[in-house]
Scaffold this active site. Sequence first.
Site, PDB file in Angstrom:
ATOM      1  CG  HIS A   1     -79.285  37.740 -10.309  1.00 50.36           C
ATOM      2  ND1 HIS A   1     -80.464  36.960 -10.417  1.00 50.36           N
ATOM      3  CD2 HIS A   1     -79.456  38.393  -9.048  1.00 50.36           C
ATOM      4  CE1 HIS A   1     -81.193  37.239  -9.181  1.00 50.36           C
ATOM      5  NE2 HIS A   1     -80.712  38.224  -8.619  1.00 50.36           N
TER       6      HIS A   1
ATOM      7  CB  THR B   1     -88.962  35.944 -12.605  1.00 51.84           C
ATOM      8  OG1 THR B   1     -88.121  35.797 -11.570  1.00 51.84           O
ATOM      9  CG2 THR B   1     -89.914  37.318 -12.589  1.00 51.84           C
TER      10      THR B   1
ATOM     11  CG  ASN C   1     -94.708  32.813 -15.020  1.00 49.26           C
ATOM     12  OD1 ASN C   1     -94.795  31.719 -15.117  1.00 49.26           O
ATOM     13  ND2 ASN C   1     -93.637  33.375 -14.490  1.00 49.26           N
TER      14      ASN C   1
ATOM     15  CB  ALA D   1     -92.159  35.218 -22.774  1.00 55.16           C
TER      16      ALA D   1
HETATM   17  N1  APR Z   1     -92.716  32.109 -20.865  1.00 55.34           N
HETATM   18  C1  APR Z   1     -93.062  33.016 -19.648  1.00 55.34           C
HETATM   19  N2  APR Z   1     -92.661  32.253 -18.604  1.00 55.34           N
HETATM   20  C2  APR Z   1     -92.248  30.853 -18.498  1.00 55.34           C
HETATM   21  C3  APR Z   1     -91.814  30.387 -19.497  1.00 55.34           C
HETATM   22  C4  APR Z   1     -92.175  30.873 -20.859  1.00 55.34           C
HETATM   23  N3  APR Z   1     -91.796  30.129 -22.251  1.00 55.34           N
HETATM   24  N4  APR Z   1     -91.125  28.925 -19.407  1.00 55.34           N
HETATM   25  C5  APR Z   1     -91.105  29.267 -18.071  1.00 55.34           C
HETATM   26  N5  APR Z   1     -91.632  30.192 -17.556  1.00 55.34           N
HETATM   27  C6  APR Z   1     -91.737  30.899 -16.075  1.00 55.34           C
HETATM   28  C7  APR Z   1     -91.847  29.589 -15.093  1.00 55.34           C
HETATM   29  O1  APR Z   1     -93.140  29.299 -14.804  1.00 55.34           O
HETATM   30  C8  APR Z   1     -91.380  30.166 -13.635  1.00 55.34           C
HETATM   31  O2  APR Z   1     -92.218  31.237 -13.168  1.00 55.34           O
HETATM   32  O3  APR Z   1     -90.523  31.244 -15.967  1.00 55.34           O
HETATM   33  C9  APR Z   1     -90.114  31.269 -14.330  1.00 55.34           C
HETATM   34  C10 APR Z   1     -88.771  30.586 -14.159  1.00 55.34           C
HETATM   35  O4  APR Z   1     -88.499  30.583 -12.711  1.00 55.34           O
HETATM   36  P1  APR Z   1     -87.035  30.293 -12.390  1.00 55.34           P
HETATM   37  O5  APR Z   1     -86.624  28.930 -12.854  1.00 55.34           O
HETATM   38  O6  APR Z   1     -87.179  30.223 -10.820  1.00 55.34           O
HETATM   39  O7  APR Z   1     -86.031  31.584 -12.799  1.00 55.34           O
HETATM   40  P2  APR Z   1     -86.226  33.048 -12.069  1.00 55.34           P
HETATM   41  O8  APR Z   1     -87.226  33.415 -11.422  1.00 55.34           O
HETATM   42  O9  APR Z   1     -85.614  33.800 -13.004  1.00 55.34           O
HETATM   43  O10 APR Z   1     -85.000  32.801 -10.888  1.00 55.34           O
HETATM   44  C11 APR Z   1     -84.410  33.651 -10.124  1.00 55.34           C
HETATM   45  O11 APR Z   1     -82.860  32.501  -8.701  1.00 55.34           O
HETATM   46  O12 APR Z   1     -81.501  30.662  -8.939  1.00 55.34           O
HETATM   47  C12 APR Z   1     -81.547  31.960  -9.046  1.00 55.34           C
HETATM   48  O13 APR Z   1     -79.929  33.620  -9.832  1.00 55.34           O
HETATM   49  C13 APR Z   1     -80.975  32.843 -10.237  1.00 55.34           C
HETATM   50  O14 APR Z   1     -81.449  34.690 -11.610  1.00 55.34           O
HETATM   51  C14 APR Z   1     -82.113  33.422 -10.952  1.00 55.34           C
HETATM   52  C15 APR Z   1     -82.884  33.912  -9.906  1.00 55.34           C
END
Ligand code: APR
Length: 240
Positions: A125, A187, A209, A227
């Site tokens: 990204h 994610t 997660n 994590a």
């Molecule tokens: N350890 C593990 N998981 C975690 C933690 C942690 N300490 N804190 C949060 N999470 C998890 C949340 O439960 C959630 O499922 O991380 C995830 C974050 O999700 P998003 O904020 O949606 O991020 P992501 O999945 O990386 O987004 C994907 O979306 O907005 C676009 O381009 C952007 O790269 C991004 C993409």
Amino acid sequence: MEAKRVGDQMCRHLGSNRPPIVILTGAGISAESGLSTFRGDGGLWAGHRVEDVASPSAFDRDPDLVYEFYNLRRRNLLSIDVKPNAAHKALERLQSEWSERVTIITQNVDDLHERAGSSNVIHMHGELLKIRHLDSGEVRSWNDDCDGSTLDGRWRPHIVWFGEAILETAAISEALMSAGLFLCIGTAGQVYPAAGFVHEVAGPSVEFNIQRTAISKSFTDAVLGSAAEHLPIFVDALLK
Ligand code: APR
């Protein structure tokens, strides 16, 4: 403990056959480094949905708003308090101690994997600390604010916005095809194509997660929790 149990199990399952590993990371791995995730409580920015700021149409409509969004994120990433956490470091350890190739595909635009010492990191990204020329496509490293007056005024953040194609598709396909273990860390599994990678790896898969996600059912196993807390334990068990 769950992380140890799953790590032991994967270690036994793979036996002496140590296949290449692919790891997909998302905003959750950097949450404990002080960077906010997209879809959590901090998911709104100045009253805008992130999706409404991170798009080509937003850049056409209001470039200053989009520049400002990334300038704030870049400044935050470079602030003294933000540094790699134990999860980034555990992945670096796995990369250096596993005998086969370990590829990190990250959706994150931060540089925390690199700061933890990782190599072979694919930024699908884009990267916050790079800018791209609007006409030539040239990419260069950039640690300062960027706006419509930067250099010749034709530069944008090197970020894949909603509706744009992801980067490095050939390298991603090649890594997924050759992998025998897939790890997915922090994610939400809501943005494709990353959310579909789990189906492209022949072999077991583990999701890390703090909660179940839209794609949890697709994984062989899951480790629920932070994590930074659980990944070092899992990596330790896998490397035994
Ligand atoms: N350890 C593990 N998981 C975690 C933690 C942690 N300490 N804190 C949060 N999470 C998890 C949340 O439960 C959630 O499922 O991380 C995830 C974050 O999700 P998003 O904020 O949606 O991020 P992501 O999945 O990386 O987004 C994907 O979306 O907005 C676009 O381009 C952007 O790269 C991004 C993409």
